[in-house]
Design an enzyme around this catalytic site. Structure first.
Site, PDB file in Angstrom:
ATOM      1  N   ASP A   7     -25.336  -6.892  74.386  1.00 35.73           N
ATOM      2  CA  ASP A   7     -25.662  -5.490  74.125  1.00 35.73           C
ATOM      3  C   ASP A   7     -25.883  -4.735  75.438  1.00 35.73           C
ATOM      4  O   ASP A   7     -25.393  -3.615  75.615  1.00 35.73           O
ATOM      5  CB  ASP A   7     -26.946  -5.391  73.280  1.00 35.73           C
ATOM      6  CG  ASP A   7     -26.645  -5.631  71.805  1.00 35.73           C
ATOM      7  OD1 ASP A   7     -25.437  -5.758  71.478  1.00 35.73           O
ATOM      8  OD2 ASP A   7     -27.605  -5.694  71.018  1.00 35.73           O
ATOM      9  N   GLU A  43     -32.825   0.162  78.993  1.00 34.58           N
ATOM     10  CA  GLU A  43     -32.441  -0.115  77.615  1.00 34.58           C
ATOM     11  C   GLU A  43     -33.606  -0.770  76.874  1.00 34.58           C
ATOM     12  O   GLU A  43     -34.256  -1.673  77.395  1.00 34.58           O
ATOM     13  CB  GLU A  43     -31.232  -1.051  77.643  1.00 34.58           C
ATOM     14  CG  GLU A  43     -30.878  -1.612  76.311  1.00 34.58           C
ATOM     15  CD  GLU A  43     -30.385  -3.062  76.403  1.00 34.58           C
ATOM     16  OE1 GLU A  43     -30.347  -3.624  77.518  1.00 34.58           O
ATOM     17  OE2 GLU A  43     -30.070  -3.624  75.350  1.00 34.58           O
ATOM     18  N   ASP A  77     -27.557  -9.318  78.523  1.00 33.03           N
ATOM     19  CA  ASP A  77     -26.905  -9.909  77.353  1.00 33.03           C
ATOM     20  C   ASP A  77     -25.747  -9.018  76.891  1.00 33.03           C
ATOM     21  O   ASP A  77     -25.416  -8.039  77.570  1.00 33.03           O
ATOM     22  CB  ASP A  77     -27.928 -10.119  76.223  1.00 33.03           C
ATOM     23  CG  ASP A  77     -28.544  -8.812  75.762  1.00 33.03           C
ATOM     24  OD1 ASP A  77     -28.099  -7.730  76.229  1.00 33.03           O
ATOM     25  OD2 ASP A  77     -29.479  -8.854  74.944  1.00 33.03           O
ATOM     26  N   ASP A 105     -30.486  -5.170  79.886  1.00 28.83           N
ATOM     27  CA  ASP A 105     -30.634  -6.612  79.691  1.00 28.83           C
ATOM     28  C   ASP A 105     -29.371  -7.349  80.109  1.00 28.83           C
ATOM     29  O   ASP A 105     -28.284  -6.780  80.084  1.00 28.83           O
ATOM     30  CB  ASP A 105     -30.873  -6.916  78.205  1.00 28.83           C
ATOM     31  CG  ASP A 105     -32.318  -6.659  77.818  1.00 28.83           C
ATOM     32  OD1 ASP A 105     -33.176  -6.603  78.732  1.00 28.83           O
ATOM     33  OD2 ASP A 105     -32.574  -6.489  76.607  1.00 28.83           O
TER      34      ASP A 105
END
Ligand code: 0RA
Length: 621
Positions: free
Chosen positions: A491, A414, A489, A487
């Site tokens: 998203d 990503e 996080d 990641d």
């Protein structure tokens, strides 16, 4: 008996056959043994074909011998130009049989048609009785050599020939005639020669069977279609031209299978040949002609469209048959095609004209099949086009160089910056990187159909190269491991959920094969004394800090925060990395979660978020 120069050639012939039996009958095993019998039977069938015989009795005796008796004209016994009786010449001279004129449709040398003298040469003994001119003539041979003259042993008002022979144990490895093999062949002969009575007596087991089919190949057709749903009464066509006699019987069934059985001079041609080609051409031409004449806006039908569900028996009698292949499995005479085609064309057209009700139903069936086949073809072309389009790999893919699928890995990464780091960090020999943009798509708003149109998803499909859904072929996958690297996080978690749901729905076999993984980047970097340590969980961090004491802790929020070396060391290096293999249940959960997040059903989405607020948060970490 006095020996002349002619006798010497006879002895030469016998010696040649006994020296190389395989050259004449193929083998000295079971197959060759049965060839002896077929040869003798064929001679009687030839007499039946010529129209002089309607009964053949085959006996398998307990002493290992077999006899074949017919009620034909009887082999001529009169003195031949070689100074011996014709009977003796036929029995001792190679290829002498044809000279005696009854073999109009004899099969050219090779498999059958080697001549009864070959049988004689390979028999421990052979005896022949000929009934003609009011007398019974007899002669005995041992290993092909006459042991008596042709002598008169009785009187009769019948005619016919009987040959009894015992295959030579010095020659054959197999000496037992097989009941099933013999009865199957005799039944076939009876089917192919309407009205001929063929009797099998097996004295070894005390069984007698008689085959006689007034309907000939129509009977064979009916037996082939037993248990199938037939669409009409059998169609029978016959005709002849230039000495070629053609018979065809066929019938359409509701099955999808086309089965065409072809024979030339009573020999089965499993690979077809010119008679089959002619039959198909004549049938196709006649059906189309009938259609054009009787249907408005008739579209030309192809042969395959017409022949679906067809069962056919084609039998031809050809003066000089030519075959291809050791087993005569294919007829090659080109003149046969023309004759069969014209006989079948006019016969079929006539039947269609005379049976308008059946014809209309059949034509409608052909048109339906045509439509179905066209639809199937279009669907196939679509898949092919898709596959062809997928051959061009996505531009963003940094592929690896190894051609061994078992070592190739695809990292779906990503974010552009993380993608860049990964490209620098990777081992380009076996690791490929496909960067996908931050939020691929608005997960909450788009359904799976829309997602499949998404450029990023398309890139994934083409990079893997194995198709999707029911067209997915695991064996075509270009990588052995697909690794999702996102990641840590919100998203990243969204995208991971989306990807898992996507793989679950559209490439499930990949997951079932254990080939989908999630990369596990470290959550923390701990610096102490110019060295850096990594922790992949809070528990690990705690342990690490207990060991190291005072240290500088960095929390990685994104892959981009690591430099390429760190990314390699912690997440990509197969020696050190941690990969989580995706289990089908994980992907299934992701799919459920995705559906709720996607939120077509607002109510359940609300309920879900309320009920799973905690879990969702932890997923988002
Ligand atoms: C040559 C000429 C004629 C009959 C046969 C052969 C003949 C051969 C075999 C072999 C097994 N059964 C057979 N039956 C007949 C015709 C002779 C004539 O004109 O009468």
């Amino acid at each position: 008996m006095d020996y002349t120069a002619k006798d010497i050639t006879v002895l030469d012939d016998l010696e040649a056959v006994r020296k190389r039996p395989g050259m004449y009958i193929g083998s000295v095993g079971a197959k060759g043994l049965h060839h002896l019998l077929w040869e003798v039977i064929d001679n009687s069938v030839d007499e039946a074909l010529a129209g002089y015989c309607n009964k053949i009795i085959v006996t398998l005796h307990s002493d290992g011998s077999a006899s074949v008796e017919d009620n034909g004209r009887g082999i001529p016994v009169d003195m031949h130009e070689l100074g011996r009786p014709a009977l003796e010449i036929v029995m001792t001279k190679l290829h002498a049989g044809g000279k005696f004129g009854n073999k109009v449709y004899k099969v050219a040398g090779g498999l059958h048609g080697v001549g009864v003298s070959v049988v004689n040469a390979l028999s421990e003994w052979l005896e022949v009785w000929v009934k003609r001119d009011g007398k019974i003539y007899y002669q005995r041979y041992e290993r092909g050599v006459p042991k008596t003259d042709v002598i008169v042993v009785g009187e009769t008002n019948e005619t016919g020939t009987k040959v009894r022979f015992k295959p030579d144990p010095e020659i054959f490895e197999e000496l037992n005639f097989d009941y099933n093999t013999v009865s199957r062949r005799l039944k076939e002969i009876a089917y192919l020669n309407a009205g001929l009575r063929v009797i099998l007596r097996d004295e070894r087991i005390g069984v007698e069977k008689e085959y006689m089919f007034t309907e000939g190949i129509i009977g064979l057709l009916k037996s082939l279609n037993k248990g199938k749903k037939v669409l009409h009464e059998p169609i029978y066509i016959q005709g002849s031209k230039n000495g070629i006699f053609v018979e065809a019987a066929f019938q359409f069934t509701d099955s999808e299978i086309e089965s065409v059985h072809a024979f030339a001079n009573n020999i089965k041609n499993t690979d077809g040949g010119t008679h089959v080609v002619g039959f198909k051409a004549g049938l196709t031409r006649a059906v189309n002609e009938y259609g054009k004449r009787n249907f408005k806006k008739f579209e030309i039908l192809s042969g395959a469209e017409i022949r679906e569900g067809l069962t056919a028996v084609i039998s031809v009698k050809v003066p000089n048959p030519q075959f291809e292949g050791q087993t005569k499995s294919k007829l090659t005479n080109s003149e046969v095609k023309t004759v069969v085609e014209s006989v079948v064309y006019s016969g079929v057209l006539k039947w269609f004209e005379e049976n308008s009700k059946e014809s209309e139903a059949l034509i409608n069936r052909f048109i339906l099949i045509k439509r179905a086949k066209e639809a199937a073809k279009r669907a196939k072309e679509l898949v092919k086009k898709r596959e062809e389009a997928s051959i061009t790999l996505p531009g963003k893919l940094a592929d690896c160089s190894s051609r061994k699928v078992e070592e190739r890995e695809l990292f779906i990464v990503e974010g552009e910056s993380a993608g860049g780091s990964a490209k620098q960090a990777r081992d380009r020999r076996f690791q490929a990187i496909l960067p996908i943009r931050g939020k691929i798509i608005n997960v909450e708003k788009a359904g799976m159909v829309k997602i499949l149109k998404n450029e990023e998803i398309k890139a994934i499909i083409t990079a893997i190269g194995a198709g999707i859904d029911e067209n997915f072929e695991l064996s075509k996958a270009r990588y052995s491991k697909i690794i999702i690297m996102t990641d840590a996080d919100v998203d990243g978690s969204h995208i991971r959920t989306l990807l898992l749901a996507f793989f679950y729905r559209h490439m499930r076999p990949l997951i079932e094969a254990g080939r989908l993984f999630i990369a596990q980047p470290p959550l923390y970097g701990v610096k102490k004394g110019g060295k850096i340590y990594y922790a992949y969980s809070d528990a690990e961090l705690k342990k690490l800090l207990e060991k190291l004491g005072d240290a500088e802790v960095q929390r990685y929020k994104g892959l981009g925060e690591m430099n390429p070396e760190q990314l390699w060391e912690t997440t990509m290096n197969p020696e050190k990395r941690i990969l989580i293999q995706v289990k089908i249940e994980d992907a299934k959960k992701a799919d459920e979660l995705f559906r709720i997040l996607m939120g077509e059903d607002v109510e359940s989405r609300k309920n879900f978020i309320l009920a799973h607020a905690k879990e969702v948060r932890s997923l988002d970490v």
